[in-house]
Design a protein around this motif. Structure first.
Motif, PDB file in Angstrom:
ATOM      1  N   PRO A 366       1.101  -1.441  -0.183  1.00  0.00           N
ATOM      2  CA  PRO A 366       0.236  -0.082   0.025  1.00  0.00           C
ATOM      3  C   PRO A 366       0.879   0.649   0.134  1.00  0.00           C
ATOM      4  CG  PRO A 366      -0.873  -1.931   1.486  1.00  0.00           C
ATOM      5  CD  PRO A 366       0.741  -2.395   1.200  1.00  0.00           C
ATOM      6  N   PHE A 367       2.310   1.055   0.059  1.00  0.00           N
ATOM      7  CA  PHE A 367       2.799   2.340   0.412  1.00  0.00           C
ATOM      8  C   PHE A 367       3.750   2.450  -0.232  1.00  0.00           C
ATOM      9  CE2 PHE A 367       1.722   0.502   4.228  1.00  0.00           C
ATOM     10  CZ  PHE A 367       1.787   1.790   5.060  1.00  0.00           C
ATOM     11  N   LEU A 368       3.524   1.907  -1.953  1.00  0.00           N
ATOM     12  CA  LEU A 368       4.356   2.104  -2.888  1.00  0.00           C
ATOM     13  C   LEU A 368       3.061   2.944  -3.957  1.00  0.00           C
ATOM     14  CD1 LEU A 368       5.564  -1.922  -3.560  1.00  0.00           C
ATOM     15  CD2 LEU A 368       7.705   0.194  -2.369  1.00  0.00           C
ATOM     16  N   LYS A 369       2.625   3.631  -4.124  1.00  0.00           N
ATOM     17  CA  LYS A 369       2.199   4.242  -5.093  1.00  0.00           C
ATOM     18  C   LYS A 369       2.938   5.336  -5.563  1.00  0.00           C
ATOM     19  CE  LYS A 369      -2.080   2.618  -2.696  1.00  0.00           C
ATOM     20  NZ  LYS A 369      -3.659   3.092  -2.172  1.00  0.00           N
ATOM     21  N   LYS A 370       3.926   6.371  -4.685  1.00  0.00           N
ATOM     22  CA  LYS A 370       4.893   7.544  -5.118  1.00  0.00           C
ATOM     23  C   LYS A 370       5.748   6.041  -5.547  1.00  0.00           C
ATOM     24  CE  LYS A 370       3.853   9.825  -1.975  1.00  0.00           C
ATOM     25  NZ  LYS A 370       3.415   8.847  -0.726  1.00  0.00           N
ATOM     26  N   VAL A 371       6.033   4.922  -5.713  1.00  0.00           N
ATOM     27  CA  VAL A 371       7.469   4.888  -6.204  1.00  0.00           C
ATOM     28  C   VAL A 371       7.387   4.614  -7.596  1.00  0.00           C
ATOM     29  CG1 VAL A 371       8.666   2.403  -5.689  1.00  0.00           C
ATOM     30  CG2 VAL A 371       8.198   3.580  -4.165  1.00  0.00           C
ATOM     31  N   LYS A 372       7.728   4.882  -8.612  1.00  0.00           N
ATOM     32  CA  LYS A 372       8.358   4.776  -9.472  1.00  0.00           C
ATOM     33  C   LYS A 372       9.221   3.747 -10.203  1.00  0.00           C
ATOM     34  CE  LYS A 372      10.931   7.972 -12.159  1.00  0.00           C
ATOM     35  NZ  LYS A 372      10.923   9.671 -13.307  1.00  0.00           N
ATOM     36  N   GLY A 373       9.859   3.547  -9.568  1.00  0.00           N
ATOM     37  CA  GLY A 373      11.090   2.498  -9.569  1.00  0.00           C
ATOM     38  C   GLY A 373      11.794   2.287  -8.599  1.00  0.00           C
ATOM     39  N   MET A 374      12.632   1.232  -8.511  1.00  0.00           N
ATOM     40  CA  MET A 374      12.581  -0.010  -7.674  1.00  0.00           C
ATOM     41  C   MET A 374      14.066  -0.227  -7.965  1.00  0.00           C
ATOM     42  SD  MET A 374      10.094  -1.666  -5.252  1.00  0.00           S
ATOM     43  CE  MET A 374      11.536  -2.208  -4.197  1.00  0.00           C
ATOM     44  N   VAL A 375      15.159  -0.374  -7.258  1.00  0.00           N
ATOM     45  CA  VAL A 375      16.835  -0.647  -7.724  1.00  0.00           C
ATOM     46  C   VAL A 375      16.822  -1.936  -5.741  1.00  0.00           C
ATOM     47  CG1 VAL A 375      18.937  -0.765  -7.201  1.00  0.00           C
ATOM     48  CG2 VAL A 375      17.363   1.354  -8.361  1.00  0.00           C
ATOM     49  N   VAL A 376      16.611  -2.732  -6.322  1.00  0.00           N
ATOM     50  CA  VAL A 376      16.744  -3.567  -4.988  1.00  0.00           C
ATOM     51  C   VAL A 376      18.327  -4.646  -4.797  1.00  0.00           C
ATOM     52  CG1 VAL A 376      14.022  -4.477  -5.004  1.00  0.00           C
ATOM     53  CG2 VAL A 376      15.763  -6.025  -6.623  1.00  0.00           C
ATOM     54  N   PHE A 377      18.719  -4.929  -4.055  1.00  0.00           N
ATOM     55  CA  PHE A 377      20.362  -6.073  -3.746  1.00  0.00           C
ATOM     56  C   PHE A 377      20.414  -6.693  -2.908  1.00  0.00           C
ATOM     57  CE2 PHE A 377      19.485  -1.610  -1.695  1.00  0.00           C
ATOM     58  CZ  PHE A 377      20.153  -1.889  -0.956  1.00  0.00           C
ATOM     59  N   GLY A 378      21.378  -7.650  -2.088  1.00  0.00           N
ATOM     60  CA  GLY A 378      20.927  -8.594  -0.974  1.00  0.00           C
ATOM     61  C   GLY A 378      20.461  -9.886  -1.016  1.00  0.00           C
ATOM     62  N   GLN A 379      19.777  -9.782  -0.435  1.00  0.00           N
ATOM     63  CA  GLN A 379      19.938 -11.777   0.349  1.00  0.00           C
ATOM     64  C   GLN A 379      18.004 -11.374  -0.124  1.00  0.00           C
ATOM     65  OE1 GLN A 379      20.397 -13.006   3.454  1.00  0.00           O
ATOM     66  NE2 GLN A 379      22.180 -13.934   3.731  1.00  0.00           N
ATOM     67  N   THR A 380      17.411 -10.291  -0.414  1.00  0.00           N
ATOM     68  CA  THR A 380      15.635 -10.507   0.121  1.00  0.00           C
ATOM     69  C   THR A 380      15.710  -9.363  -1.362  1.00  0.00           C
ATOM     70  OG1 THR A 380      15.915  -7.802   0.389  1.00  0.00           O
ATOM     71  CG2 THR A 380      15.439 -10.087   2.302  1.00  0.00           C
ATOM     72  N   ALA A 381      16.447  -9.554  -2.437  1.00  0.00           N
ATOM     73  CA  ALA A 381      16.681  -8.752  -3.937  1.00  0.00           C
ATOM     74  C   ALA A 381      15.832  -9.423  -4.891  1.00  0.00           C
ATOM     75  CB  ALA A 381      17.915  -9.025  -4.758  1.00  0.00           C
ATOM     76  N   ASP A 382      16.087 -10.855  -4.878  1.00  0.00           N
ATOM     77  CA  ASP A 382      14.350 -11.444  -5.594  1.00  0.00           C
ATOM     78  C   ASP A 382      12.820 -11.038  -4.914  1.00  0.00           C
ATOM     79  OD1 ASP A 382      16.073 -12.455  -7.833  1.00  0.00           O
ATOM     80  OD2 ASP A 382      15.934 -14.556  -6.346  1.00  0.00           O
ATOM     81  N   LYS A 383      12.846 -11.596  -3.543  1.00  0.00           N
ATOM     82  CA  LYS A 383      11.076 -11.420  -2.726  1.00  0.00           C
ATOM     83  C   LYS A 383      11.146  -9.687  -3.629  1.00  0.00           C
ATOM     84  CE  LYS A 383      11.876 -14.757   0.934  1.00  0.00           C
ATOM     85  NZ  LYS A 383      12.180 -14.759   2.115  1.00  0.00           N
ATOM     86  N   LEU A 384      12.077  -8.792  -3.034  1.00  0.00           N
ATOM     87  CA  LEU A 384      11.405  -7.143  -2.709  1.00  0.00           C
ATOM     88  C   LEU A 384      11.116  -7.101  -4.277  1.00  0.00           C
ATOM     89  CD1 LEU A 384      14.110  -6.087  -0.526  1.00  0.00           C
ATOM     90  CD2 LEU A 384      11.390  -5.484  -0.655  1.00  0.00           C
ATOM     91  N   ALA A 385      11.964  -7.484  -5.573  1.00  0.00           N
ATOM     92  CA  ALA A 385      11.693  -7.469  -6.408  1.00  0.00           C
ATOM     93  C   ALA A 385      10.539  -7.854  -7.014  1.00  0.00           C
ATOM     94  CB  ALA A 385      12.773  -8.578  -7.819  1.00  0.00           C
ATOM     95  N   GLY A 386       9.890  -8.996  -6.500  1.00  0.00           N
ATOM     96  CA  GLY A 386       8.903 -10.077  -6.325  1.00  0.00           C
ATOM     97  C   GLY A 386       7.224  -9.074  -6.413  1.00  0.00           C
ATOM     98  N   ILE A 387       7.613  -8.116  -5.034  1.00  0.00           N
ATOM     99  CA  ILE A 387       7.162  -7.311  -4.907  1.00  0.00           C
ATOM    100  C   ILE A 387       6.711  -6.171  -5.240  1.00  0.00           C
ATOM    101  CG2 ILE A 387       6.426  -5.496  -2.530  1.00  0.00           C
ATOM    102  CD1 ILE A 387       5.907  -8.500  -1.671  1.00  0.00           C
ATOM    103  N   ALA A 388       8.001  -5.602  -6.358  1.00  0.00           N
ATOM    104  CA  ALA A 388       7.341  -4.626  -7.156  1.00  0.00           C
ATOM    105  C   ALA A 388       6.757  -4.726  -8.765  1.00  0.00           C
ATOM    106  CB  ALA A 388       9.509  -3.959  -7.522  1.00  0.00           C
ATOM    107  N   LYS A 389       7.154  -6.338  -8.494  1.00  0.00           N
ATOM    108  CA  LYS A 389       6.364  -6.401 -10.005  1.00  0.00           C
ATOM    109  C   LYS A 389       4.715  -6.841  -9.411  1.00  0.00           C
ATOM    110  CE  LYS A 389       5.660 -10.349 -13.494  1.00  0.00           C
ATOM    111  NZ  LYS A 389       6.334 -11.458 -13.492  1.00  0.00           N
ATOM    112  N   GLU A 390       4.381  -6.802  -8.486  1.00  0.00           N
ATOM    113  CA  GLU A 390       3.473  -6.220  -7.661  1.00  0.00           C
ATOM    114  C   GLU A 390       2.351  -5.419  -7.751  1.00  0.00           C
ATOM    115  OE1 GLU A 390       0.348  -8.841  -4.517  1.00  0.00           O
ATOM    116  OE2 GLU A 390       2.178  -9.771  -4.358  1.00  0.00           O
TER     117      GLU A 390
END
Length: 449
Positions: A366-390
């Protein structure tokens, strides 16, 4: 030298050294106590250990035999050591009390203590209270989870000085009689479950901050947090609420124009320079604690019209080609990142990732509405990329670390964007501390110039 007059134990095990263990051991040795030190990671040639041996400590390092508990009356445990540690568990089986160094600091402190805890905002609130008292010409020292060992600071604190202590759940779980004269409860959110195992255990540790308070003490609490409201019914202290959502004639509150302490107008809201709605809660809590300790409105005004945040907590870093960079490396959980995302009105490029503690990050959606781009790294990179896609974020980049993330974020940004490091994860998969991670971010931003 200050003495431990109310500490009735003669034989003490200090479990785990680091800063707090070393400080506790030295105080105990100076008070003619028998001190046995056990640390599984220390090395024989450590100068610190040699000094403690010269002071009279028995030192057992490299392993944790149960025999370290023989003839011991109490254990002073490093806060980072969990309670399922075999030595801690064995101590509890033997009915040996287990405390943290904060308990000793409380015995050494003769002046007032202000203790601050919560899932988020502790460092900012601790710093605000300290600065408000300083600007009101009140003698004050700061210690605790903010980086200065409370036992060290307590030894140099006079009776007319206030000690402001940031307190983690790890520290608070190990207190027996410690009590602040003013306790501040900011918020409660699920965190550190890898350590506490359950949310109930975590809450119980946090609520220890007021368990020993009396009718002469104060409890400053968040009147917008239902978990806290439910918990404080049993508190004996004088309750002082704060809220950014409603008027409180007995507490601290804010409307569209002014900040109030009870019915007293403290300052104009528009003069506050610290960004973020969540920081209003930290500000209100700080005003309450500082006013109860004698801070003046002019001192409070001086701080809030100049204070832009502590390092690594929504810290403004630079503006480059009309892109604004903020370092929120201290956002080591989802709630902290939620609050950081809510602090900005313009488009955001979010840098996130780190140690995988099992979180799935759906609470970020619910807090990603103003996010136009995400750069992810570390152990959780794939999880966060999945959330960004969602969340249907149009640009998602996976990279290796914070330094590379800064370059990628700049390349996908546009003028007027905010580039925000707010990892939602601990740093330990790649960096020793969140401070190191934040420093790497700052250095990479400056390299862009």
């Amino acid at each position: 030298m200050k003495t431990l007059e109310a500490f009735p134990y003669s034989n003490i095990l200090v479990l785990g050294l680091a800063k707090s263990g070393t400080a506790a051991a030295k105080v105990l040795l100076k008070n003619n106590k028998y001190v046995r030190i056990n640390d599984g990671k220390a090395i024989q040639s450590n100068d610190q250990i040699e000094e403690l041996k010269e002071m009279g400590a028995e030192v057992i390092i490299g392993s944790h035999p149960f025999s370290v508990l023989d003839d011991i009356q109490i254990v002073v445990k490093n806060p980072g050591i969990p309670y399922d540690n075999p030595i801690v568990a064995e101590a509890e089986k033997r009915n040996i009390p287990v405390i943290t160094e904060i308990e000793i600091a409380g015995l050494l402190t003769k002046g007032p203590i202000i203790g601050i805890t919560g899932s988020n905002g502790k460092t900012t609130t601790t710093t605000l209270i300290t600065e408000m008292l300083k600007c009101s010409q009140k003698p004050v020292k700061v210690a605790g989870n903010i980086g200065k060992v409370a036992t060290d600071i307590a030894q140099t604190t006079d009776e007319d000085e206030t000690m402001v202590i940031e307190l983690s759940s790890f520290q608070l779980q190990g207190i027996k009689n410690f009590k602040p004269n003013i306790a501040v409860l900011l918020n409660i959110y699920e965190a550190h479950l890898d350590y506490h195992k359950t949310f109930e255990n975590y809450k119980a540790a946090k609520f220890n901050i007021f368990k020993s308070q009396t009718k002469n003490d104060y409890l400053v609490y968040n009147a917008d947090d239902p978990t806290i409201i439910e918990a404080i019914h049993n508190a004996d202290s004088i309750k002082i609420p704060f809220s950014r959502k409603k008027q409180l004639r007995e507490g601290v509150w804010i409307d569209e124009q002014y900040v109030y302490f009870k019915n007293e107008r403290v300052m104009s809201r528009k003069d506050i320079v610290l960004v973020g709605e969540h920081n209003l809660e930290n500000i209100l809590a700080a005003i309450a604690a500082a006013k109860l300790n004698g801070a003046t409105n002019s001192g409070i005004y001086q701080v809030l019209t100049t204070f832009q945040g502590v390092k690594h907590r929504l810290q403004f870093v630079d503006t480059i080609n009309n892109r604004t960079f903020y370092n929120d490396s201290k956002a080591t959980n989802i709630l902290a990142t939620q609050k950081a995302l809510g602090a900005f009105k313009n488009s955001i490029i979010l840098l996130a990732g780190g140690l995988d503690r099992g979180n799935e990050f759906h609470d970020l959606l619910p807090f990603l509405k103003k996010v136009k781009g995400m750069v992810v790294f570390g152990q959780t990179a794939d999880k966060l990329a999945g959330i960004a896609k969602e969340a249907q974020i149009p640009i998602v980049v996976k990279t290796e670390n914070v330094q590379m993330a800064v370059k990628e974020a700049y390349e996908i940004s546009a003028p007027a964007d905010t580039i925000l490091l707010s990892p939602a994860c601990a740093s330990w998969d790649q960096y020793k501390t969140f401070e190191e991670r934040g420093d790497m971010f700052i250095q990479a931003v400056h390299t862009l110039r």
